[in-house]
Each structure stands twice: as C-alpha cells, then as structure tokens.
Design a protein around this motif. Structure first.
Motif, PDB file in Angstrom:
ATOM      1  N   GLU A  94      13.592  97.331  35.993  1.00  0.00           N
ATOM      2  CA  GLU A  94      13.785  98.628  35.342  1.00  0.00           C
ATOM      3  C   GLU A  94      12.755  99.629  35.848  1.00  0.00           C
ATOM      4  OE1 GLU A  94      13.773 100.617  30.826  1.00  0.00           O
ATOM      5  OE2 GLU A  94      13.392  98.477  31.109  1.00  0.00           O
ATOM      6  N   GLU A  95      13.202 100.864  36.009  1.00  0.00           N
ATOM      7  CA  GLU A  95      12.329 101.991  36.306  1.00  0.00           C
ATOM      8  C   GLU A  95      12.584 103.064  35.263  1.00  0.00           C
ATOM      9  OE1 GLU A  95      13.191 103.404  40.198  1.00  0.00           O
ATOM     10  OE2 GLU A  95      13.164 101.417  41.104  1.00  0.00           O
ATOM     11  N   GLN A  96      11.513 103.650  34.746  1.00  0.00           N
ATOM     12  CA  GLN A  96      11.688 104.688  33.734  1.00  0.00           C
ATOM     13  C   GLN A  96      10.622 105.756  33.909  1.00  0.00           C
ATOM     14  OE1 GLN A  96      11.969 103.248  29.725  1.00  0.00           O
ATOM     15  NE2 GLN A  96      11.705 105.252  28.809  1.00  0.00           N
ATOM     16  N   ASP A  97      11.067 106.989  34.047  1.00  0.00           N
ATOM     17  CA  ASP A  97      10.171 108.124  34.175  1.00  0.00           C
ATOM     18  C   ASP A  97       9.577 108.446  32.806  1.00  0.00           C
ATOM     19  OD1 ASP A  97       8.870 110.396  35.025  1.00  0.00           O
ATOM     20  OD2 ASP A  97      10.633 111.670  34.825  1.00  0.00           O
ATOM     21  N   LEU A  98       8.252 108.356  32.673  1.00  0.00           N
ATOM     22  CA  LEU A  98       7.603 108.688  31.407  1.00  0.00           C
ATOM     23  C   LEU A  98       7.333 110.184  31.314  1.00  0.00           C
ATOM     24  CD1 LEU A  98       5.126 105.672  31.182  1.00  0.00           C
ATOM     25  CD2 LEU A  98       7.419 105.887  30.190  1.00  0.00           C
ATOM     26  N   ASN A  99       6.792 110.751  32.369  1.00  0.00           N
ATOM     27  CA  ASN A  99       6.659 112.195  32.542  1.00  0.00           C
ATOM     28  C   ASN A  99       6.364 112.425  34.021  1.00  0.00           C
ATOM     29  OD1 ASN A  99       3.770 111.907  32.938  1.00  0.00           O
ATOM     30  ND2 ASN A  99       3.577 111.755  30.707  1.00  0.00           N
ATOM     31  N   GLU A 100       5.981 113.625  34.375  1.00  0.00           N
ATOM     32  CA  GLU A 100       5.803 113.916  35.799  1.00  0.00           C
ATOM     33  C   GLU A 100       4.626 113.166  36.413  1.00  0.00           C
ATOM     34  OE1 GLU A 100       3.196 118.038  35.132  1.00  0.00           O
ATOM     35  OE2 GLU A 100       5.213 118.115  36.005  1.00  0.00           O
ATOM     36  N   ASP A 101       3.744 112.630  35.594  1.00  0.00           N
ATOM     37  CA  ASP A 101       2.554 111.959  36.121  1.00  0.00           C
ATOM     38  C   ASP A 101       2.558 110.446  35.948  1.00  0.00           C
ATOM     39  OD1 ASP A 101       1.284 114.299  37.027  1.00  0.00           O
ATOM     40  OD2 ASP A 101       0.575 114.749  35.004  1.00  0.00           O
ATOM     41  N   TYR A 102       3.458 109.905  35.143  1.00  0.00           N
ATOM     42  CA  TYR A 102       3.463 108.468  34.879  1.00  0.00           C
ATOM     43  C   TYR A 102       4.880 107.906  34.941  1.00  0.00           C
ATOM     44  CZ  TYR A 102      -1.338 109.087  33.236  1.00  0.00           C
ATOM     45  OH  TYR A 102      -2.678 109.372  33.167  1.00  0.00           O
ATOM     46  N   MET A 103       4.966 106.664  35.398  1.00  0.00           N
ATOM     47  CA  MET A 103       6.249 105.996  35.504  1.00  0.00           C
ATOM     48  C   MET A 103       6.089 104.532  35.110  1.00  0.00           C
ATOM     49  SD  MET A 103       8.927 105.769  38.783  1.00  0.00           S
ATOM     50  CE  MET A 103       7.618 106.346  39.802  1.00  0.00           C
ATOM     51  N   PHE A 104       7.098 104.003  34.424  1.00  0.00           N
ATOM     52  CA  PHE A 104       7.129 102.603  33.989  1.00  0.00           C
ATOM     53  C   PHE A 104       8.044 101.821  34.927  1.00  0.00           C
ATOM     54  CE2 PHE A 104       9.727  99.433  31.854  1.00  0.00           C
ATOM     55  CZ  PHE A 104       8.814  98.647  31.183  1.00  0.00           C
ATOM     56  N   VAL A 105       7.553 100.677  35.406  1.00  0.00           N
ATOM     57  CA  VAL A 105       8.349  99.819  36.282  1.00  0.00           C
ATOM     58  C   VAL A 105       8.169  98.369  35.836  1.00  0.00           C
ATOM     59  CG1 VAL A 105       8.788  99.030  38.644  1.00  0.00           C
ATOM     60  CG2 VAL A 105       8.008 101.372  38.246  1.00  0.00           C
ATOM     61  N   SER A 106       9.273  97.644  35.671  1.00  0.00           N
ATOM     62  CA  SER A 106       9.186  96.218  35.361  1.00  0.00           C
ATOM     63  C   SER A 106       9.984  95.443  36.398  1.00  0.00           C
ATOM     64  CB  SER A 106       9.736  95.927  33.959  1.00  0.00           C
ATOM     65  OG  SER A 106      11.129  96.205  33.906  1.00  0.00           O
ATOM     66  N   GLY A 107       9.646  94.168  36.542  1.00  0.00           N
ATOM     67  CA  GLY A 107      10.343  93.342  37.524  1.00  0.00           C
ATOM     68  C   GLY A 107       9.935  91.887  37.420  1.00  0.00           C
ATOM     69  N   SER A 108      10.361  91.107  38.388  1.00  0.00           N
ATOM     70  CA  SER A 108      10.025  89.683  38.438  1.00  0.00           C
ATOM     71  C   SER A 108       9.394  89.369  39.787  1.00  0.00           C
ATOM     72  CB  SER A 108      11.280  88.826  38.239  1.00  0.00           C
ATOM     73  OG  SER A 108      12.232  89.083  39.253  1.00  0.00           O
ATOM     74  N   PHE A 109       8.643  88.265  39.824  1.00  0.00           N
ATOM     75  CA  PHE A 109       7.993  87.869  41.075  1.00  0.00           C
ATOM     76  C   PHE A 109       8.075  86.360  41.265  1.00  0.00           C
ATOM     77  CE2 PHE A 109       4.586  87.656  37.901  1.00  0.00           C
ATOM     78  CZ  PHE A 109       4.017  86.417  38.160  1.00  0.00           C
ATOM     79  N   VAL A 110       8.025  85.953  42.542  1.00  0.00           N
ATOM     80  CA  VAL A 110       7.875  84.548  42.920  1.00  0.00           C
ATOM     81  C   VAL A 110       6.742  84.504  43.927  1.00  0.00           C
ATOM     82  CG1 VAL A 110       8.944  82.507  43.926  1.00  0.00           C
ATOM     83  CG2 VAL A 110      10.336  84.099  42.584  1.00  0.00           C
ATOM     84  N   PHE A 111       5.651  83.828  43.583  1.00  0.00           N
ATOM     85  CA  PHE A 111       4.417  83.798  44.372  1.00  0.00           C
ATOM     86  C   PHE A 111       4.192  82.368  44.855  1.00  0.00           C
ATOM     87  CE2 PHE A 111      -0.332  83.678  44.544  1.00  0.00           C
ATOM     88  CZ  PHE A 111      -0.516  84.682  45.483  1.00  0.00           C
ATOM     89  N   THR A 112       4.130  82.180  46.179  1.00  0.00           N
ATOM     90  CA  THR A 112       4.058  80.841  46.755  1.00  0.00           C
ATOM     91  C   THR A 112       2.860  80.715  47.679  1.00  0.00           C
ATOM     92  OG1 THR A 112       6.474  80.729  46.738  1.00  0.00           O
ATOM     93  CG2 THR A 112       5.322  79.079  48.048  1.00  0.00           C
ATOM     94  N   LYS A 113       2.119  79.635  47.543  1.00  0.00           N
ATOM     95  CA  LYS A 113       1.058  79.300  48.498  1.00  0.00           C
ATOM     96  C   LYS A 113       1.720  78.531  49.640  1.00  0.00           C
ATOM     97  CE  LYS A 113      -3.787  77.863  48.429  1.00  0.00           C
ATOM     98  NZ  LYS A 113      -3.932  77.005  49.601  1.00  0.00           N
ATOM     99  N   ILE A 114       1.714  79.110  50.834  1.00  0.00           N
ATOM    100  CA  ILE A 114       2.522  78.597  51.934  1.00  0.00           C
ATOM    101  C   ILE A 114       2.182  77.159  52.293  1.00  0.00           C
ATOM    102  CG2 ILE A 114       3.073  78.907  54.387  1.00  0.00           C
ATOM    103  CD1 ILE A 114       2.792  81.916  53.941  1.00  0.00           C
TER     104      ILE A 114
END
Length: 279
Positions: A94-114
């Motif tokens: 999700e991306e959401q504009d809070l105002n002209e100076d701030y923005m909210f972003v959420s997501g998922s990650f997969v982090f792997t030690k090679i």
C-alpha cells in the motif's frame, strides 16, 4: 450557463490530471527507493544510505531493537555486510499520501543470507517517507517478522523453563506483556503483572522460593485464532513450608504479537494449590 458548466468541467479535469500526476510521481519515487534499497542489500554497498534515509531516521528492527540516527543505521548495515552476502526482495502492499511532505508505504520482504540458504527472514514493513528538498527518503521504518508457527514460540518457552533458563523465558516476552494468574491463586495478588521484570519478581521468584520443586508435565499445545495458543498441562509441585505436594490440572492461554508473548492468562485448580500451601 453553458460557459460556466464548461469552465467547471475544465477545472475538474485539471484537478484529476494533477492528482494523477502526483500519484504516479510518488509511486515512481517509491519504486526508485525500493530498487535502490535492493541494490544496496544485494551488493553490500552502504554508499546509498545517505540517499535512502533522512539524517534523523529511526528504525524498529524485526527483533524489536530500535535504531535512531543515520550514523547508527550505517553502523548496523556495515556490521551486516561484514557478516556475509545477502539477497532481498520487496513487494509494495500500500502507498498513501499523507500530505505534500510525508507518505505512508507498507509492504513485505524476504531477506536471505546467500551462503546460508536456510537463513531466510520473511516479514512486513511500514515506512514513513519524508520529502527532503524534492527527494523522498525513509524517515521512519518499522519491520515485523512473519510468524509462521506461533506454537513453536510457546514450545520453546516451555523448554527453556524446564531447563531453568529463565532469562530465555523473559526474552520471549514483549516489554509490555500483560500477565494474569488465575483468580484465587496466591500469586494473583499482583494481577495484572506488566512487563517481564514484574513477572519475574511477582511470580517466578516467589514460586521458586516457596517450592521444593515445581514441574510442568503433560504439556499439549493447541493453536487458536487471533494469534493465541492454548496449553493444557499439569503442575507437579511440593511446597517447602508445609511439605505438601499437589498435582493440578492447568490451562495457559498465550497471545503472541510480533514474535513475542504479549499476554498470558492462567487457569488452574486453585483449591489444590491453596490446600497445599495452607498449614
């Protein structure tokens, strides 16, 4: 009248066009940041951190630790990169504009030690972006581990308790855990115990001091909804002062949040406990 309506429609079209342009520009900025972050992790090059983060950034890591300030963030990344090579994938939710100076972003990650393919961390993130002189940067970041089997957390806690490893038991608790002993139990006098230290002083130390032995037997775990685990078990114990023993039927309801125990409720045959503790 038609001229007024035409002008009104033109204003609406211009507004929608401007809003669409801003939304597309912000989405592009988010994508650019994510690609730069992936490049930083995959190459092990901390040189992009000045572009990714504000100087006063704060990060809540997946393990619950908190970092503040860009210099401390750089030290953590450098220590990580010194420990091996990594790969990361990100997915924006999700991306959401809070105002002209701030923005909210959420997501998922997969982090792997090679070099350790089994060492995979999965989770979600919430970022607050800040517009610094026309450039979006990460101002606050919150990372949460994926909980794939909450029963294993409770199982590990019981195993630590059986081994007398109380520090590991306390480590499994949220800093603001709400712990309640069964009503009518002598140790319920401090309900609710808030925080691991309160549980240690108000419950564990008193149980240890007042019992010759205190064992948990026949433990069975049942995963419930709402990130809860129900444990059914028995207490096998002997009270020092009275010399009496008891074997009582017990249930524990554990609530897990962000990989930590956030709440505990005990249910027990309090009559057996009180009879054993009474002279």
């Amino acid at each position: 009248m038609n001229s007024l309506k035409t002008n009104y429609n033109i204003v609406i079209v211009l507004f929608v066009s401007i809003f669409s342009f801003q939304t597309n520009a912000q989405s592009a900025a988010v994508d650019q940041l994510h690609q730069l972050y992936i490049q930083t992790i995959n190459t092990g090059d901390p040189g992009n951190l000045n572009t990714l983060y504000t100087d006063n950034v704060s990060i809540r890591n997946s393990d619950g630790s908190l970092l503040t300030g860009l210099n401390n963030v750089k030290k953590q990344y450098q220590a990580t990169f010194d420990n091996g090579k990594y790969d990361i994938t990100l997915k924006t939710i999700e991306e959401q504009d809070l105002n002209e100076d701030y923005m909210f972003v959420s997501g998922s990650f997969v982090f792997t030690k090679i070099d350790e393919p089994e060492a995979v961390q999965r989770g979600t993130f919430v970022n607050i972006l800040k517009n610094i002189d026309g450039e979006w940067k990460i101002y606050k970041s919150y990372r949460y581990p994926e909980i794939t089997n909450i029963k294993s957390i409770v199982d590990g806690l019981y195993k630590s308790f059986a081994q007398g490893d109380i520090p590991s038991v306390l480590e499994a608790m949220d800093e603001e855990i709400i712990w309640n002993e069964a009503e009518g139990n002598a140790y319920a006098d401090g309900n609710p115990y808030i925080g691991p230290e309160a549980v240690l002083k108000g419950v564990f130390e008193r149980v240890g001091a007042e019992h010759e032995y205190f064992k948990l037997d026949d433990i069975e775990l049942h995963e419930m909804s709402n990130n809860q685990v129900l444990a059914t078990l028995r207490y096998d114990a002997k009270v020092k002062e009275t010399g009496k023993t008891y074997n009582a039927q017990v249930a524990h309801l554990w609530t897990i949040r962000d990989g930590k125990v956030s709440a505990f409720q005990q249910y027990v045959d309090t009559k057996k406990l009180n009879d054993a503790m009474s002279k």
